[in-house]
Each structure stands twice: as structure tokens, then as C-alpha cells.
Design a protein around this motif. Structure first.
Motif, PDB file in Angstrom:
ATOM      1  N   VAL A  20      35.010  49.208  50.313  1.00 36.09           N
ATOM      2  CA  VAL A  20      34.821  48.662  48.967  1.00 36.09           C
ATOM      3  C   VAL A  20      35.648  49.503  48.000  1.00 36.09           C
ATOM      4  O   VAL A  20      35.457  50.719  47.907  1.00 36.09           O
ATOM      5  N   GLU A  21      36.559  48.868  47.303  1.00 38.01           N
ATOM      6  CA  GLU A  21      37.433  49.538  46.344  1.00 38.01           C
ATOM      7  C   GLU A  21      37.237  48.910  44.963  1.00 38.01           C
ATOM      8  O   GLU A  21      37.338  47.679  44.817  1.00 38.01           O
ATOM      9  N   VAL A  22      36.936  49.718  43.966  1.00 38.44           N
ATOM     10  CA  VAL A  22      36.792  49.225  42.596  1.00 38.44           C
ATOM     11  C   VAL A  22      38.150  49.354  41.923  1.00 38.44           C
ATOM     12  O   VAL A  22      38.606  50.460  41.605  1.00 38.44           O
ATOM     13  N   ALA A  23      38.797  48.227  41.696  1.00 36.49           N
ATOM     14  CA  ALA A  23      40.168  48.228  41.202  1.00 36.49           C
ATOM     15  C   ALA A  23      40.263  48.319  39.687  1.00 36.49           C
ATOM     16  O   ALA A  23      41.168  48.960  39.153  1.00 36.49           O
ATOM     17  N   THR A  56      37.126  44.679  33.544  1.00 40.79           N
ATOM     18  CA  THR A  56      37.683  43.807  32.520  1.00 40.79           C
ATOM     19  C   THR A  56      37.175  44.193  31.140  1.00 40.79           C
ATOM     20  O   THR A  56      36.193  44.920  30.990  1.00 40.79           O
ATOM     21  N   ARG A  57      37.848  43.692  30.126  1.00 41.81           N
ATOM     22  CA  ARG A  57      37.408  43.954  28.751  1.00 41.81           C
ATOM     23  C   ARG A  57      36.006  43.415  28.494  1.00 41.81           C
ATOM     24  O   ARG A  57      35.261  43.953  27.678  1.00 41.81           O
ATOM     25  N   ALA A  58      35.645  42.358  29.212  1.00 39.96           N
ATOM     26  CA  ALA A  58      34.317  41.753  29.037  1.00 39.96           C
ATOM     27  C   ALA A  58      33.238  42.504  29.798  1.00 39.96           C
ATOM     28  O   ALA A  58      32.059  42.182  29.669  1.00 39.96           O
ATOM     29  N   GLY A  59      33.625  43.515  30.610  1.00 41.60           N
ATOM     30  CA  GLY A  59      32.628  44.331  31.298  1.00 41.60           C
ATOM     31  C   GLY A  59      32.397  43.997  32.754  1.00 41.60           C
ATOM     32  O   GLY A  59      31.538  44.618  33.391  1.00 41.60           O
ATOM     33  N   ALA A  60      33.149  43.038  33.312  1.00 43.41           N
ATOM     34  CA  ALA A  60      33.021  42.720  34.736  1.00 43.41           C
ATOM     35  C   ALA A  60      33.836  43.727  35.552  1.00 43.41           C
ATOM     36  O   ALA A  60      34.729  44.402  35.036  1.00 43.41           O
ATOM     37  N   TRP A  61      33.523  43.805  36.847  1.00 45.08           N
ATOM     38  CA  TRP A  61      34.160  44.783  37.729  1.00 45.08           C
ATOM     39  C   TRP A  61      34.966  44.054  38.791  1.00 45.08           C
ATOM     40  O   TRP A  61      34.464  43.148  39.462  1.00 45.08           O
ATOM     41  N   THR A  62      36.241  44.451  38.942  1.00 47.15           N
ATOM     42  CA  THR A  62      37.122  43.846  39.929  1.00 47.15           C
ATOM     43  C   THR A  62      37.085  44.692  41.187  1.00 47.15           C
ATOM     44  O   THR A  62      37.395  45.881  41.157  1.00 47.15           O
ATOM     45  N   VAL A  63      36.679  44.063  42.293  1.00 44.96           N
ATOM     46  CA  VAL A  63      36.381  44.785  43.527  1.00 44.96           C
ATOM     47  C   VAL A  63      37.149  44.167  44.693  1.00 44.96           C
ATOM     48  O   VAL A  63      37.152  42.945  44.860  1.00 44.96           O
ATOM     49  N   ARG A  64      37.797  45.022  45.492  1.00 47.99           N
ATOM     50  CA  ARG A  64      38.429  44.555  46.728  1.00 47.99           C
ATOM     51  C   ARG A  64      37.534  44.964  47.903  1.00 47.99           C
ATOM     52  O   ARG A  64      37.192  46.143  48.034  1.00 47.99           O
ATOM     53  N   ILE A  65      37.184  43.996  48.730  1.00 48.40           N
ATOM     54  CA  ILE A  65      36.339  44.241  49.900  1.00 48.40           C
ATOM     55  C   ILE A  65      37.144  43.880  51.140  1.00 48.40           C
ATOM     56  O   ILE A  65      37.724  42.795  51.220  1.00 48.40           O
ATOM     57  N   SER A  66      37.190  44.806  52.088  1.00 50.06           N
ATOM     58  CA  SER A  66      37.993  44.564  53.288  1.00 50.06           C
ATOM     59  C   SER A  66      37.302  45.176  54.507  1.00 50.06           C
ATOM     60  O   SER A  66      36.401  46.011  54.390  1.00 50.06           O
ATOM     61  N   THR A  67      37.752  44.760  55.679  1.00 47.74           N
ATOM     62  CA  THR A  67      37.279  45.317  56.936  1.00 47.74           C
ATOM     63  C   THR A  67      38.376  46.176  57.541  1.00 47.74           C
ATOM     64  O   THR A  67      39.532  45.736  57.623  1.00 47.74           O
ATOM     65  N   VAL A  68      38.032  47.386  57.940  1.00 47.21           N
ATOM     66  CA  VAL A  68      39.045  48.313  58.467  1.00 47.21           C
ATOM     67  C   VAL A  68      38.592  48.890  59.811  1.00 47.21           C
ATOM     68  O   VAL A  68      37.415  48.872  60.128  1.00 47.21           O
TER      69      VAL A  68
END
Length: 418
Positions: A400-403, A406-418
């Protein structure tokens, strides 16, 4: 706490990653359309989808494929009667109205916020004391209550109240005892589930919330107990001897873990189970993808959709990994840490047996030691630029990576399997 008449791997450390450039972020966002993010449906009579864990025989199972019809669903307005019980061995020092104000409208407000206005708890506090036939000391009121004494208390209380209360009008019954009566133990507050329902006014009463709180009471205590009425489990860990830390499973992060928590809003998984998250609000992650998570406690703009509130990675027949954003808004306005929270869910674990465990993404540190119920988990969420990889075999680990935020307060997250 609740009563009945009948009755994983060590986290890896967080690595700091460089924030993406604007161009890279744009590329990632454009790639979202090509990822496999399957919308998970909200709880209904039946819920399908690859990430919907099955409901099991566990008490208060967190399976979301079906709803346990023996519990009222908080998907409409529910009416609750609040009955105040006194005893012949003590004259109450407070009026019923004072004790009612300890719990309402705060409890109703909690659920209105948690459900995004989709559920309303309408309380009807009575205006007089109902006197019990026996002294408070004769009922043996305590946390681990003998069933025969508890049955006597419930039967006497409902019989005494029946003349002035039409139980057929209500979905929920709260029995609030005189907090200063000598036999009342404030540690005994709980929901009692009845093997054999009590009957009044042509109505089966299958469970009762028995309240024995001090005045003023513990914060959010009735929100916690009411959660049990809706089939939600205890998320705390009760030490064998009653001594030690109770909050090692989830810390501050859900009122079903601690009524004193700084971030007491219900987990997104609970909201999914209760039917408050719609089909578009839950994403089942089956491949690498970029997701924008709205804070679980934030109210949507008028007329707007909820957006994505919960990401789920299925990890087994009865297990899943849940990912959501927590911010200082709504029921979480007193949180001390914002970010992306990760937790494990087990639908085959009983209430109190760890059905939810928050992942400590900062295992070497703690936070808010002067306010948190469990400082080691107070800084569990990931912040912008942080990455956490769940332990496991190669090819089965979830990263889980928090990229960005946003200005509106949401969180952009990349989820991957490694």
C-alpha cells in the motif's frame, strides 16, 4: 461489552518514497481506467462479489454476504424507548431528563454521522422513574452477571415499566438504572441477548441494553452498546485476568474497540456490513490499481455520491485486508493522526476474539500518549509518501503506497501485489 443469557505476521517497516512528479501522477491517474477494481456491493439481504466474506457461525460474524435477520437493520428510522429504573433502597439524585441528556442526542448524532444520514435513531426517553420491587443489592449487578439474577432484573424491570410503556412501538429497549443505587456496578453495562424472548404488548423483546453508567457516563458508551444491537462485535481484547491492556487489536480506531477512542467512527467494513456503503463505495482490488479514498468519516456534499470509501483485498476464505482513509472530520474530529489505515478482517472470529486487527505501519513509534487509549496504534495510518508491505510469500504480499492527498482531502493510494 455484551452479554448473553445462553450464552499473523510481524509488520515490516515503512519506507519513505519520493512524491511523484506532476507528470507521473497524471500518468498514474490515467492508468486507473485500465486497472481491475471491482465494485463491491453494499450489504443487503444477499451480497455478492469476490471480496464479500461469508457470514459464519461466529458470534457477530463480520461476514457481509448475508444479513442476520435476528437483528434490526439500521437502514431506516428505528425507535428506541429509554426507561429509567430506581430501587427501594435509594432515592435517585437526578431526574430522568438529566440522565437522558447524558446519552441523547449524542448517540443519535453519532449514528446519523456514521451512516451519512442513511439511518436515524429516534429515542423516546420516559419522564419518570420506574421503581423495581427489590433492593438494588439483591440483583447481583456486575460485569460477569449470573444469568438467573440478570433474568430477574430484566423481568422485574419490564413488568414495572409495562403499565406506562407500549413496547409494540419500539425497536430498541434501553434500561437505565439509578447510577447511585448501592448495588449498581458501572462496569456492568451491556447488551443482553435472550435465548427466549420476553413478551410485552404483543411484542417479542429479544435483546435489551442494560445501562449502569455513572453520571456523567463514559464517552460514547451507548454508541458502543447500540452497535451490538446491530450485530457488531467487540473489537477489544479482554485480558484473561481482567488486568492489562484491552486495546491492542484496534486502539482508538472504532467505537466497538473503545468508547474512549479519539477516532471512534465505525470502520468502513462495519459500514459495509450495515448497508451504509453503496456498490460504488467499496472497491475489490484484484490487480495493481490507483484508488482515491474519501475519508470514511466525511459527509458527502449535498447530492453527491459517497465516492470510494473502502478498498478490500481478499486474502482467504474468511479473511480480507481492508484499507480506508481517516481524517479529522465527523465522528473522527478528535483524531490525532490522519492517513490511510490498514486492518485485517476475519469473518470466522467471535466478538472479542480479534475479528478486526489494525496493522501498525509504524511499529517502532507511538503517538498521542497523553490521549490515546493505545499509543502504539495511534500512528498506525500511512501518510503521503509512505509505503507499507504486508508480510507474506513472494507474489502474495500486498503493498500500500500513499501517493498524494487531494485539495478536497481525499487520499490517493496505489495498491499492488508483490
Amino acid at each position: 461489552m455484551e452479554g448473553q443469557q445462553s450464552s499473523e505476521g510481524t509488520p515490516e517497516g515503512v519506507e519513505r518514497v519520493r512524491l511523484r512528479s506532476a507528470a507521473a501522477a497524471l500518468t498514474s491517474l490515467m492508468a486507473l481506467a485500465a486497472t481491475s477494481l471491482v465494485a463491491g456491493p453494499a450489504v443487503a439481504s444477499t451480497t455478492s462479489g469476490p471480496c464479500a466474506l461469508p457470514r459464519t457461525e461466529a458470534h457477530h460474524s463480520l461476514g457481509v454476504d448475508t444479513w442476520n435477520a435476528t437483528y434490526p437493520r439500521p437502514a431506516r428510522t428505528l425507535n428506541a424507548v429509554v426507561i429509567f429504573v430506581s430501587f427501594p433502597d435509594h432515592v435517585p439524585a437526578n431526574a430522568p431528563e438529566e440522565l437522558a441528556a447524558d446519552h441523547f442526542p449524542a448517540t443519535s448524532t453519532f449514528f446519523t454521522r456514521a451512516s451519512y444520514g442513511r439511518f436515524s435513531l429516534r429515542a423516546d426517553p420516559q419522564h419518570q422513574w420506574v421503581k423495581m420491587p427489590k433492593a438494588s443489592t439483591e440483583y447481583g449487578i456486575r460485569r460477569d452477571w449470573r444469568s438467573e439474577q440478570r433474568s430477574a432484573y430484566l423481568g422485574d424491570a419490564l413488568d414495572a415499566a409495562d403499565a406506562g410503556v407500549d413496547f409494540s412501538r419500539y425497536d430498541i429497549v434501553y434500561l437505565v438504572a439509578d447510577p447511585d443505587a448501592p448495588g449498581v456496578d458501572s462496569d456492568a453495562t451491556k447488551v443482553v441477548n435472550l435465548d427466549q424472548p420476553l413478551h410485552a404488548d404483543g411484542t417479542d423483546i429479544e435483546r435489551v441494553v442494560t445501562v449502569f453508567e455513572h453520571h456523567p457516563p463514559d464517552r460514547n458508551v451507548l454508541a458502543h452498546e447500540t452497535g451490538h444491537v446491530f450485530d457488531l462485535p467487540d473489537l477489544y481484547h479482554r485480558p484473561v485476568d481482567g488486568q492489562g491492556d484491552w486495546d491492542t487489536y484496534v486502539g482508538d480506531w472504532d467505537v466497538m474497540g473503545s468508547q474512549f477512542g479519539m477516532s471512534p467512527d465505525l470502520f468502513g467494513w462495519h459500514k459495509w456490513k450495515l448497508g451504509w456503503l453503496d456498490r460504488q463505495a467499496v472497491r475489490c482490488v484484484t490487480r495493481t490499481g490507483l484508488i482515491t479514498l474519501e475519508p470514511i468519516s466525511a459527509a458527502p456534499a449535498p447530492g453527491a455520491s459517497l465516492g470510494t470509501r473502502l478498498a478490500v483485498v481478499r486474502t482467504g476464505e474468511d479473511t480480507a485486508l481492508a484499507i480506508e482513509a481517516r481524517s479529522a472530520t465527523g465522528n473522527d474530529e478528535t483524531t490525532c493522526t490522519e492517513g490511510v489505515l490498514i486492518y485485517r478482517v476475519q469473518s470466522d472470529a467471535d466478538s472479542g476474539g480479534g475479528p478486526v486487527e489494525v496493522v501498525d505501519t509504524h511499529p517502532e513509534t507511538e503517538a498521542c500518549w497523553d490521549e490515546s487509549v493505545y499509543p502504539p496504534l495511534a500512528d498506525a495510518p500511512l501518510g503521503v509518501g509512505e509505503t507499507f508491505t504486508m508480510p507474506g510469500a513472494p507474489g502474495e504480499r500486498t503493498r500500500v503506497e500513499v501517493a498524494d492527498r487531494t485539495r478536497a482531502g481525499a487520499w490517493t493510494v496505489r495498491i499492488s501485489t508483490v
